[in-house]
Design an enzyme around this catalytic site. Structure first.
Site, PDB file in Angstrom:
ATOM      1  CB  CYS A   1      -5.289  10.002  11.402  1.00 42.94           C
ATOM      2  SG  CYS A   1      -3.710   9.309  11.809  1.00 42.94           S
TER       3      CYS A   1
ATOM      4  NE  ARG B   1       0.541  10.269  10.317  1.00 44.46           N
ATOM      5  CZ  ARG B   1      -0.060   9.255   9.709  1.00 44.46           C
ATOM      6  NH1 ARG B   1      -1.128   8.744  10.259  1.00 44.46           N
ATOM      7  NH2 ARG B   1       0.401   8.794   8.567  1.00 44.46           N
TER       8      ARG B   1
ATOM      9  CG  ASP C   1       3.217   1.284   9.377  1.00 46.00           C
ATOM     10  OD1 ASP C   1       3.430   1.552   8.192  1.00 46.00           O
ATOM     11  OD2 ASP C   1       2.889   2.137  10.219  1.00 46.00           O
TER      12      ASP C   1
ATOM     13  CE  LYS D   1      -1.783   1.570   4.042  1.00 48.92           C
ATOM     14  NZ  LYS D   1      -1.482   2.966   4.346  1.00 48.92           N
ATOM     15  CG  ASN D   2       2.262   2.682   3.498  1.00 44.83           C
ATOM     16  OD1 ASN D   2       1.101   2.988   3.191  1.00 44.83           O
ATOM     17  ND2 ASN D   2       2.633   2.467   4.734  1.00 44.83           N
TER      18      ASN D   2
ATOM     19  NE  ARG E   1      -7.492   4.472   5.418  1.00 38.88           N
ATOM     20  CZ  ARG E   1      -6.861   5.488   5.969  1.00 38.88           C
ATOM     21  NH1 ARG E   1      -7.251   5.942   7.128  1.00 38.88           N
ATOM     22  NH2 ARG E   1      -5.837   6.049   5.383  1.00 38.88           N
TER      23      ARG E   1
HETATM   24  C1  EPZ Z   1       4.081   6.924   6.408  1.00 35.58           C
HETATM   25  O1  EPZ Z   1       3.293   7.935   6.999  1.00 35.58           O
HETATM   26  C2  EPZ Z   1       3.169   5.722   6.238  1.00 35.58           C
HETATM   27  N1  EPZ Z   1       2.079   6.078   5.318  1.00 35.58           N
HETATM   28  C3  EPZ Z   1       2.633   5.289   7.594  1.00 35.58           C
HETATM   29  O2  EPZ Z   1       1.870   4.113   7.398  1.00 35.58           O
HETATM   30  C4  EPZ Z   1       3.811   4.952   8.498  1.00 35.58           C
HETATM   31  O3  EPZ Z   1       3.326   4.612   9.783  1.00 35.58           O
HETATM   32  C5  EPZ Z   1       4.749   6.163   8.597  1.00 35.58           C
HETATM   33  O4  EPZ Z   1       5.168   6.564   7.283  1.00 35.58           O
HETATM   34  C6  EPZ Z   1       6.006   5.863   9.406  1.00 35.58           C
HETATM   35  O5  EPZ Z   1       6.691   4.801   8.847  1.00 35.58           O
HETATM   36  C7  EPZ Z   1       2.329   6.085   3.983  1.00 35.58           C
HETATM   37  O6  EPZ Z   1       3.436   5.833   3.544  1.00 35.58           O
HETATM   38  C8  EPZ Z   1       1.176   6.409   3.099  1.00 35.58           C
HETATM   39  P1  EPZ Z   1       6.097  10.250   8.543  1.00 35.58           P
HETATM   40  P2  EPZ Z   1       3.865   9.445   7.046  1.00 35.58           P
HETATM   41  O7  EPZ Z   1       5.970  11.513   7.767  1.00 35.58           O
HETATM   42  O8  EPZ Z   1       4.742   9.694   5.884  1.00 35.58           O
HETATM   43  C9  EPZ Z   1       6.263  13.575  11.940  1.00 35.58           C
HETATM   44  C10 EPZ Z   1       0.092   2.691   7.697  1.00 35.58           C
HETATM   45  O9  EPZ Z   1      -0.253   2.098   8.714  1.00 35.58           O
HETATM   46  N2  EPZ Z   1       6.183  14.541  10.826  1.00 35.58           N
HETATM   47  O10 EPZ Z   1       7.263   9.356   8.274  1.00 35.58           O
HETATM   48  O11 EPZ Z   1       2.708  10.346   7.283  1.00 35.58           O
HETATM   49  C11 EPZ Z   1       5.010  12.712  12.074  1.00 35.58           C
HETATM   50  O12 EPZ Z   1       4.044  13.363  12.861  1.00 35.58           O
HETATM   51  C12 EPZ Z   1       0.482   4.139   7.744  1.00 35.58           C
HETATM   52  O13 EPZ Z   1       0.211   2.149   6.559  1.00 35.58           O
HETATM   53  C13 EPZ Z   1       6.194  15.909  11.105  1.00 35.58           C
HETATM   54  O14 EPZ Z   1       6.244  16.317  12.266  1.00 35.58           O
HETATM   55  O15 EPZ Z   1       4.764   9.402   8.359  1.00 35.58           O
HETATM   56  C14 EPZ Z   1       5.540  11.458  12.727  1.00 35.58           C
HETATM   57  O16 EPZ Z   1       5.633  11.672  14.123  1.00 35.58           O
HETATM   58  C15 EPZ Z   1       0.176   4.733   9.091  1.00 35.58           C
HETATM   59  N3  EPZ Z   1       6.119  16.795  10.072  1.00 35.58           N
HETATM   60  C16 EPZ Z   1       6.950  11.310  12.149  1.00 35.58           C
HETATM   61  O17 EPZ Z   1       7.297  12.620  11.651  1.00 35.58           O
HETATM   62  C17 EPZ Z   1       6.056  16.395   8.764  1.00 35.58           C
HETATM   63  O18 EPZ Z   1       6.004  17.263   7.860  1.00 35.58           O
HETATM   64  C18 EPZ Z   1       7.052  10.317  10.993  1.00 35.58           C
HETATM   65  O19 EPZ Z   1       6.013  10.621  10.103  1.00 35.58           O
HETATM   66  C19 EPZ Z   1       6.049  15.006   8.494  1.00 35.58           C
HETATM   67  C20 EPZ Z   1       6.120  14.097   9.534  1.00 35.58           C
END
Ligand code: EPZ
Length: 424
Positions: free
Chosen positions: A120, A125, A312, A22-23, A404
């Site tokens: 969420c 996020r 995850d 998915k990702n 999802r």
């Molecule tokens: C991706 O989300 C995945 N989704 C998530 O999978 C996964 O849990 C996550 O990466 C971590 O591996 C997709 O790829 C579609 P991040 P993402 O940006 O990119 C903070 C699932 O279950 N952050 O790596 O949104 C954020 O709050 C989903 O399949 C900021 O502060 O995660 C988090 O604490 C859930 N500012 C950390 O960084 C930003 O601009 C990592 O988030 C971006 C992120």
């Protein structure tokens, strides 16, 4: 709302195919916006989030074709013209990954209006790093009435390459900036880049489309911008989280399964911990066989960015620890609220307490079935695993969360001998 009803106790036996990730699929679908040529994709998982993303792209003017109507894993996208570079709130609120259209639309069209993704269940996020990076490439971005309104500051110019260091490792942040940089003028360096295999899979497709990217798989990506990208065809990488989820399931129920069309080399941190829990595994390039007899051993771990233990997989492994012979500690370092499954697992008889971002799991001899509620995607998977190991009947409500990210999970579990069915 659909629910899953299961009766625990049956060991899992048999073999299933793992779907595409998915990702990886979600950013890869957005990469089609970067060229007017057709992009042909194989092994795309048939998930709610993928259907939502396809709907969003079609609304923008991207054409979608399934060469074989019976096979939704094979599709051709073509963004010949993009009539409206927008992502409306109605779609974005159901899938925050819609933010992944921002970089490609800015790079291809010079403008984009994308609804701010809400938070969420698992955390706020924010997308500040996506915005910071695009601004560093010459975008002017306003937040207006819940929308990100972006355009290239200098009209009739392209984004400008730049050196960008994100404040933290962000998966979709890296992907957004990587896609934008491919069509920028000059060189972009992404420091502190995410190394998740799904980022690498996206990069492989972009290189096939003519992008010039080096450092793939490392935390430093260097992109030489090119004026245009052309079409390509690509096979989406197997889903390492679906793979890990089924391995946790057989470790919890006992039995013997074979997972095919998977990528064991993208799951090392999880395989090490499953081995510690007592799961016996053999693996090849694209398959894993796993067998479990006896009670799982407790395994402590902390989540961290790839290649460490993935967030995850945290909820699924907690379900396994809930019935282990002893206590374990699970520390979640990525999201601030990813323990929503704890109180639901405790409803099934687990004994888990939370101290800050650490869950202390006291393994119990047996879980007992109850009605529980899914709160987010991986929490749903955790409750299914617990229900399959529990005594008696478990009902998991709100499984739209599960749909999802998992392609007909209950059908695959039924194929493996589980007593589980979907009810409207
Ligand atoms: C991706 O989300 C995945 N989704 C998530 O999978 C996964 O849990 C996550 O990466 C971590 O591996 C997709 O790829 C579609 P991040 P993402 O940006 O990119 C903070 C699932 O279950 N952050 O790596 O949104 C954020 O709050 C989903 O399949 C900021 O502060 O995660 C988090 O604490 C859930 N500012 C950390 O960084 C930003 O601009 C990592 O988030 C971006 C992120």
């Amino acid at each position: 709302m659909d629910k899953l009803v299961m009766t625990g106790g049956a060991p899992l036996k048999g073999e299933i195919n793992i779907a595409g990730a998915k990702n990886a699929a979600l950013p890869i679908l957005c990469a089609s916006l970067l060229t007017a040529d057709p992009v042909e994709l194989f092994n795309v998982p048939d998930l709610q989030d993928v259907r939502t993303m396809l709907k969003l792209l079609q609304q923008m003017g991207v054409t979608l074709e399934f060469p074989n109507p019976n096979d939704r894993s094979h599709l051709i996208l073509q963004a010949g013209t993009i009539s409206s570079p927008e992502a409306p709130y109605e779609l974005v609120k159901t899938m925050r990954a819609s933010i992944l259209v921002l970089g490609p639309l800015l790079a291809r069209m010079g403008r984009a209006t994308v609804s701010l993704p809400g938070g969420c269940a698992i955390g706020a996020r924010p997308v500040d790093q996506h915005i910071k990076g695009l601004k560093a490439m010459g975008a002017s971005i306003q937040i207006r009435k819940g929308f990100i309104v972006a355009k290239i500051a200098e009209p009739n110019t392209r984004l400008q390459g730049n050196a960008i260091l994100t404040d933290m490792i962000t998966v979709t942040g890296t992907e957004n900036l990587l896609m934008a940089a491919c069509l920028a003028e000059g060189t972009t360096i992404l420091e502190n880049a995410a190394r998740e295999p799904e980022v690498g899979d996206l990069a492989e497709l972009l290189v096939k489309m003519g992008a010039k990217i080096s450092g793939i798989g490392s935390d430093r990506l260097v992109i030489e911008g090119v004026p245009t990208l052309h079409g390509a065809s690509h096979h989406v990488i197997a889903d390492r989280i679906e793979t890990g989820t089924f391995l946790c399931a057989v470790a919890a129920t006992g039995g013997e399964i074979v997972l095919k069309n998977c990528r064991p080399d993208t799951l090392d941190a999880v395989l090490v911990k499953l081995k510690e829990a007592g799961l016996k595994m053999k693996k090849g390039a694209d398959w894993i066989s796993a067998s479990m007899s006896g009670r799982p051993k407790p395994v402590s771990f902390r989540t961290s960015e790839y290649p460490a233990f993935p967030t995850d997989m945290q909820a699924q492994f907690m379900a396994l620890n809930a019935i282990a012979g002893g206590s374990s500690r699970i520390t979640e370092t990525i999201f601030e609220n990813r323990f929503m499954h704890v109180q639901e697992l405790n409803r099934l008889g687990a004994d888990i307490s939370i101290e800050g971002n650490t869950a202390i799991v006291e393994g119990v001899d047996k879980l007992s079935g109850a009605t529980v509620m899914a709160t987010d995607l991986r929490a749903s998977a955790s409750l299914v695993i617990a229900g399959l190991a529990a005594q008696g009947e478990t009902q998991v409500d709100r499984i739209y969360h599960l749909d999802r990210g998992y392609d007909r999970m209950e059908q695959k579990l039924t194929q493996l001998g589980a007593n589980i069915r979907r009810m409207k």
